[in-house]
Design an enzyme around this catalytic site. Structure first.
Site, PDB file in Angstrom:
ATOM      1  N   ASP A  92       0.825  -1.211   0.000  1.00 27.99           N
ATOM      2  CA  ASP A  92       0.000   0.000   0.000  1.00 27.99           C
ATOM      3  C   ASP A  92       0.861   1.263   0.000  1.00 27.99           C
ATOM      4  O   ASP A  92       0.365   2.358   0.280  1.00 27.99           O
ATOM      5  CB  ASP A  92      -0.903   0.026   1.244  1.00 27.99           C
ATOM      6  CG  ASP A  92      -2.073  -0.941   1.135  1.00 27.99           C
ATOM      7  OD1 ASP A  92      -2.199  -1.609   0.103  1.00 27.99           O
ATOM      8  OD2 ASP A  92      -2.846  -1.035   2.107  1.00 27.99           O
ATOM      9  N   ASP A 147       5.119  -9.278   9.030  1.00 26.10           N
ATOM     10  CA  ASP A 147       5.276  -7.836   8.905  1.00 26.10           C
ATOM     11  C   ASP A 147       6.659  -7.530   8.334  1.00 26.10           C
ATOM     12  O   ASP A 147       7.559  -8.372   8.322  1.00 26.10           O
ATOM     13  CB  ASP A 147       5.107  -7.162  10.263  1.00 26.10           C
ATOM     14  CG  ASP A 147       3.649  -7.054  10.674  1.00 26.10           C
ATOM     15  OD1 ASP A 147       2.772  -7.289   9.820  1.00 26.10           O
ATOM     16  OD2 ASP A 147       3.386  -6.733  11.854  1.00 26.10           O
ATOM     17  N   ASP A 149       9.300  -5.893   9.255  1.00 22.41           N
ATOM     18  CA  ASP A 149      10.540  -5.908  10.027  1.00 22.41           C
ATOM     19  C   ASP A 149      10.948  -7.306  10.478  1.00 22.41           C
ATOM     20  O   ASP A 149      11.932  -7.454  11.211  1.00 22.41           O
ATOM     21  CB  ASP A 149      10.411  -4.992  11.240  1.00 22.41           C
ATOM     22  CG  ASP A 149       9.215  -5.344  12.118  1.00 22.41           C
ATOM     23  OD1 ASP A 149       8.185  -5.772  11.563  1.00 22.41           O
ATOM     24  OD2 ASP A 149       9.297  -5.178  13.344  1.00 22.41           O
ATOM     25  N   ASP A 240      -6.044  -8.634  14.084  1.00 17.62           N
ATOM     26  CA  ASP A 240      -5.553  -9.972  14.410  1.00 17.62           C
ATOM     27  C   ASP A 240      -6.256 -10.544  15.639  1.00 17.62           C
ATOM     28  O   ASP A 240      -6.679 -11.703  15.655  1.00 17.62           O
ATOM     29  CB  ASP A 240      -4.034  -9.945  14.627  1.00 17.62           C
ATOM     30  CG  ASP A 240      -3.576  -8.737  15.436  1.00 17.62           C
ATOM     31  OD1 ASP A 240      -4.415  -8.067  16.073  1.00 17.62           O
ATOM     32  OD2 ASP A 240      -2.359  -8.454  15.428  1.00 17.62           O
TER      33      ASP A 240
END
Length: 515
Positions: A92, A147, A149, A240
């Site tokens: 995005d 994610d 990282d 989540d």
């Protein structure tokens, strides 16, 4: 009359905090009681390559140029048959991440890796919206999520895929590791906090057959479980947690694998940490609003319902902590110092329920990963101080979660190979500074009035508020200086309070903001 009201309120707050403290002790006991089940968790069916199911790995990204390449390279090394593994990059981004990631995906495809780049022109639903869009075209029966990282290890998929041979298993969560644990006291305390979540809370709930949650990354879902639970929804900021409860209420069971570890970054500056914790706190309260009545009336055991209550409401401890900070000084001034017998009868049990249970909780988190329990004891005062310092900001998050659903998903900036590329703008720590002054007054009052039992807590309150106020103020000063000098290499995310986003300046370089 005023003294009586103050007394009732003061001890009511202490009892509320003690309840959450005793709950932590209860989780420690559950870990001990269910050691046998926890030790059997890695026992999983070994599947041949021929029997392995198709898997999609989803990588939701938003302006992650500092870590995106590292993530893609790690996923490309996954030990899994190429014809059964799909990599979905759900991007995005509005900055240079787009071009960087698109080019990287093309290189992976040239190597024969089934990598797909999906870019949305809007952020409807934020992360949940991106995951939902990707799920509609995902090839895999199972879906893993990481994610930006994170650095998933090559054996991640093979280590857990066998659990899904049981059709009742809806999700497998693995443990987070910490790439930068020892960078500063801030990262050391964060690591301890997250280890407590993974190595005590998740283990206890899994071992005792209680409801627990997918942590947003580092886990794998059965695609069918997501769909039957109602799919990814974005009316809360913790999509989540929301999906986890809906899936378990639909009859699916979850598994926790503490032995499978995916390293990730911890926020290295206080503004990023506050933004992250704000989102988690607000989203958890929103999920409680959305699902609590359904959970409490579901066909669950009494223990499951009670644990779900504590699981969905832990952030209410922050307003209680702020209120305790405000009440401490007048309580010390108005109440006479207790004699030794009264201290042993009242103060000591309350102190043990809060601080003692906290120590046991984090000592277990350390020993569960082979580290010394005394490391947790040494860091405990700073952990309490940091939690106190964050309490005013997170109390705002709790209030926001009560008032309204959804909201802006402010992602946590990643450091990666370019520290300072992304930053979070935040509000000035005025409340923290005022509470620091009030707590300093409580330190003096506790000594002058003979309330020596309260002195260490007043000191921790003062240190916590001062520490957070100093760090936030220091970061704000540095960023104002960067804006003034029009540093072009530094970008800013939307403010937690939404100031820049309202002006349409989100994710523009700070140099542009100054123009």
């Amino acid at each position: 009359m005023l003294s009586l009201m103050l007394c009732v309120l003061y001890f009511g707050v202490l009892l509320g905090l003690s309840a959450y403290g005793l709950h932590r002790l209860h989780l420690v006991i559950l870990c001990r009681l269910h050691r046998a089940k926890l030790s059997r968790a890695p026992e999983v069916a070994a599947l041949t390559d021929r029997d392995l199911p198709p898997v999609t790995i989803q990588l939701p990204l938003f302006n992650e140029s500092t870590v995106a390449a590292r993530l893609l390279d790690a996923v490309a090394r996954m030990d899994y048959p190429a014809d059964k593994l799909e990599i979905q990059v759900l991007d995005d981004s509005t900055d240079e991440t787009q071009g960087l990631v698109r080019t990287h995906v093309e290189r992976l495809r040239a190597r024969g890796i089934d990598a797909v780049y999906l870019h949305r022109t809007n952020r409807v639903g934020y992360k949940a919206g991106a995951l939902d869009a990707g799920l509609k075209v995902a090839k895999g029966e199972l879906v893993a999520i990481f994610d930006a990282d994170f650095i998933p290890q090559p054996g991640f998929v093979r280590a857990i895929v066998g659990h899904f041979e049981d059709p009742a298993i809806g999700m497998v969560q693995t443990r987070w590791g910490h790439l930068n644990r020892d960078v500063s006291i801030l990262t050391k305390v964060q690591a301890l906090m997250l280890d407590g979540h993974h190595l005590v809370e998740n283990r206890a709930r899994f071992g005792a057959d209680l409801l627990f949650n997918f942590s947003g990354t580092g886990g794998m879902w059965r695609k069918e479980a997501i769909l039957k639970a109602g799919g990814w929804q974005h009316d809360t900021l913790t999509e989540d947690l929301d999906l986890s409860y809906r899936a378990q209420l639909a009859g699916y069971r979850f598994i926790y694998r503490e032995d499978v570890v995916s390293p990730a970054e911890l926020p290295e500056d206080i503004s990023a940490l506050r933004a992250q914790q704000y989102r988690w706190a607000k989203g958890t309260v929103q999920t409680a609003r959305k699902l609590m009545s359904r959970v409490l009336t579901a066909e669950l055991s009494r223990g499951q319902r009670l644990e779900a209550f504590f699981h969905l409401t832990p952030h209410f401890a922050y307003p209680l902590l702020v209120l305790l900070s405000v009440l401490l000084l007048p309580a010390l001034v108005l109440f006479p110092a207790a004699d030794t017998l009264t201290m042993l009868a009242i103060d000591l049990p309350l102190c043990t329920a809060t601080t003692g249970s906290l120590a046991a909780f984090y000592m277990l988190a350390e020993t569960a990963q082979g580290r010394s329990r005394w490391g947790a004891v040494a860091r405990l005062p700073m952990l309490i101080a940091l939690g106190t310092g964050l309490a005013p900001h997170l109390s705002k998050a709790v209030i926001e979660g009560i008032r309204r659903m959804a909201g802006e998903f402010v992602r946590t900036p990643k450091q990666g190979d370019n520290k300072g590329r992304y930053k979070v703008r935040t509000d000035l720590p005025i409340t923290e500074a005022l509470l620091a002054l009030l707590s300093c007054g409580a330190v003096v009052a506790s000594v002058q009035t003979g309330h020596y039992f309260a002195t260490p807590f007043a000191v921790l309150f003062a240190v916590g508020y001062l520490y957070v106020a100093f760090l936030v103020g220091q970061e704000q000063f540095a960023r104002r200086r960067e804006v003034t000098s029009s540093a072009p290499a530094v970008a800013s995310d939307a403010a937690v309070v939404g100031a820049w986003s309202r002006q349409g300046t989100k994710d523009r370089p700070l140099g542009d903001l100054a123009a």
